[in-house]
Design a protein around this motif. Structure first.
Motif, PDB file in Angstrom:
ATOM      1  N   ARG A  12      11.924  -1.813  -1.194  1.00 39.34           N
ATOM      2  CA  ARG A  12      11.514  -2.183  -0.168  1.00 39.34           C
ATOM      3  C   ARG A  12      12.657  -2.818   1.137  1.00 39.34           C
ATOM      4  O   ARG A  12      12.027  -3.713   2.711  1.00 39.34           O
ATOM      5  CB  ARG A  12      10.146  -3.738  -0.008  1.00 39.34           C
ATOM      6  CG  ARG A  12       9.261  -3.214  -0.765  1.00 39.34           C
ATOM      7  CD  ARG A  12       7.879  -4.094  -0.854  1.00 39.34           C
ATOM      8  NE  ARG A  12       8.730  -5.388  -2.023  1.00 39.34           N
ATOM      9  CZ  ARG A  12       8.420  -4.831  -2.614  1.00 39.34           C
ATOM     10  NH1 ARG A  12       7.589  -4.325  -3.766  1.00 39.34           N
ATOM     11  NH2 ARG A  12       8.276  -6.178  -4.131  1.00 39.34           N
ATOM     12  N   SER A  38       0.611  -1.436  -0.099  1.00 36.67           N
ATOM     13  CA  SER A  38      -0.161   0.075   0.118  1.00 36.67           C
ATOM     14  C   SER A  38       0.662   1.356  -0.043  1.00 36.67           C
ATOM     15  O   SER A  38       0.419   2.205  -0.356  1.00 36.67           O
ATOM     16  CB  SER A  38      -0.513   0.375   0.937  1.00 36.67           C
ATOM     17  OG  SER A  38      -0.511   0.101   2.167  1.00 36.67           O
ATOM     18  N   GLU A  39       1.909   1.423   0.262  1.00 34.71           N
ATOM     19  CA  GLU A  39       3.370   1.900   0.295  1.00 34.71           C
ATOM     20  C   GLU A  39       2.840   2.811  -1.207  1.00 34.71           C
ATOM     21  O   GLU A  39       3.251   2.527  -2.152  1.00 34.71           O
ATOM     22  CB  GLU A  39       4.547   1.777   0.727  1.00 34.71           C
ATOM     23  CG  GLU A  39       5.502   3.172   1.373  1.00 34.71           C
ATOM     24  CD  GLU A  39       6.612   2.519   1.618  1.00 34.71           C
ATOM     25  OE1 GLU A  39       7.854   2.629   1.220  1.00 34.71           O
ATOM     26  OE2 GLU A  39       6.273   0.972   2.314  1.00 34.71           O
ATOM     27  N   ARG A  40       3.361   3.822  -1.162  1.00 33.51           N
ATOM     28  CA  ARG A  40       3.412   4.969  -2.660  1.00 33.51           C
ATOM     29  C   ARG A  40       4.426   5.580  -2.711  1.00 33.51           C
ATOM     30  O   ARG A  40       5.145   6.504  -1.408  1.00 33.51           O
ATOM     31  CB  ARG A  40       2.095   6.213  -2.403  1.00 33.51           C
ATOM     32  CG  ARG A  40       0.895   5.221  -2.651  1.00 33.51           C
ATOM     33  CD  ARG A  40       0.293   4.659  -3.429  1.00 33.51           C
ATOM     34  NE  ARG A  40      -0.650   3.732  -2.828  1.00 33.51           N
ATOM     35  CZ  ARG A  40      -1.398   3.288  -4.171  1.00 33.51           C
ATOM     36  NH1 ARG A  40      -1.091   2.375  -5.033  1.00 33.51           N
ATOM     37  NH2 ARG A  40      -2.379   2.214  -4.417  1.00 33.51           N
ATOM     38  N   GLN A  83       1.758   6.173  -6.762  1.00 34.15           N
ATOM     39  CA  GLN A  83       2.431   5.436  -7.360  1.00 34.15           C
ATOM     40  C   GLN A  83       2.445   4.558  -7.062  1.00 34.15           C
ATOM     41  O   GLN A  83       3.115   4.779  -5.696  1.00 34.15           O
ATOM     42  CB  GLN A  83       3.221   5.306  -8.879  1.00 34.15           C
ATOM     43  CG  GLN A  83       2.586   6.699  -9.789  1.00 34.15           C
ATOM     44  CD  GLN A  83       3.835   6.452 -10.960  1.00 34.15           C
ATOM     45  OE1 GLN A  83       4.726   6.839  -9.758  1.00 34.15           O
ATOM     46  NE2 GLN A  83       3.671   5.674 -12.453  1.00 34.15           N
ATOM     47  N   THR A  84       2.402   3.065  -6.407  1.00 31.06           N
ATOM     48  CA  THR A  84       3.020   1.876  -6.018  1.00 31.06           C
ATOM     49  C   THR A  84       4.752   1.664  -6.487  1.00 31.06           C
ATOM     50  O   THR A  84       5.038   1.913  -7.224  1.00 31.06           O
ATOM     51  CB  THR A  84       2.691   0.674  -5.314  1.00 31.06           C
ATOM     52  OG1 THR A  84       2.242   0.111  -7.122  1.00 31.06           O
ATOM     53  CG2 THR A  84       0.978   0.218  -5.364  1.00 31.06           C
TER      54      THR A  84
END
Length: 198
Positions: free
Chosen positions: A47, A2-4, A9-10
Motif C-alpha cells: 500500500r 478492497s484492492e485485490r 485475494q487482498t
C-alpha cells in the motif's frame, strides 16, 4: 482494503498465505502475533506505507534515525523505531541483492533493525503489540528476513539471486536459508580458514 492482488485475494490474505508457505518450507515457527505483524508489514509495503512519508526519510542513514528516535518523546520514538525496524527488515528480505552492492551491507541493516526492535521491546505500550513481538523480531531478525526473501522470490516481486550474491549474503549474515539455497546448488559454504562445512 478492497484492492485485490491475485485471484480475488487482498494483500493481507495473499501475504498470510505466502508467509505460511515460507514458514513451512523453512521450518520456522513463531507466535500468531508476530505472524500477524509480518503479514501486515508486507501488506503495508504494497500500500506504499513503508518507508514513512516523512521528508528525507529514505535518504537518512538508519543510524541517524536511531539517534533521533532515542532522543524523541516516547510516542515519536516508538513511531521512528518501528519504521526503522520495519524498513531494515523489509529491505533485508526483499532487496538483499541491491543492499550488498551499497556502501553499507546486510549486517548494518540487521544490526540497526535489531536495535530498533529491541528498544521497542523495552519501550512499547503492551496494548499495541506487546514487547514479546518486538523482542522476537529483534532476536530472530535474520530468520524473518529469510522468510521475506523467500516470499519475494516465490511471488516474483524481486529478481532471482546470483550464486555469488547468495554466497555474499551467507557470509554477511550467516543466514540458514542462504546456506540451504547454496547447498541445493551443490555449494557447501565454509568460513575462511575453516575446512569444515557450516
Amino acid at each position: 482494503m478492497s484492492e485485490r492482488l491475485v485471484q480475488g485475494q487482498t494483500p493481507v490474505e495473499f501475504f498470510r498465505e505466502q508467509l505460511e508457505r515460507a514458514m513451512d518450507h523453512q521450518k520456522v515457527s513463531t507466535s500468531a502475533f508476530t505472524q500477524f505483524y509480518l503479514v501486515n508489514l508486507l501488506a503495508g509495503c504494497v500500500r506504499g506505507e513503508l518507508p514513512p512519508s516523512e521528508p528525507g526519510y529514505d535518504e537518512t542513514p538508519l543510524a541517524v534515525l536511531y539517534v533521533r528516535a532515542v532522543q524523541s518523546s516516547r510516542r515519536d520514538r516508538a513511531k521512528l523505531l518501528r519504521a526503522m525496524g520495519d524498513t531494515a527488515l523489509f529491505m533485508s528480505g526483499f532487496f538483499a541483492d541491491s543492499i550488498s552492492r551499497r556502501l553499507v551491507d546486510l549486517d548494518y541493516y540487521k544490526s540497526m533493525g535489531g536495535f530498533a526492535y529491541a528498544r521497542l521491546a523495552q519501550d512499547e505500550d503492551p496494548r499495541i503489540f506487546g514487547p514479546e513481538v518486538f523482542s522476537e523480531l529483534s532476536g530472530r531478525f535474520t530468520e524473518f528476513a529469510d522468510l521475506l526473501s523467500e516470499i519475494s522470490e516465490t511471488s516474483h516481486l524481486a529478481a532471482p539471486q546470483s550464486l555469488l550474491r547468495l554466497y555474499e549474503r551467507w557470509l554477511q549474515t550467516g543466514s540458514r536459508r542462504a546456506a540451504s539455497l547454496l547447498a541445493e546448488r551443490g555449494i557447501t559454504p565454509v568460513v575462511a580458514g575453516d575446512s569444515r562445512p557450516q
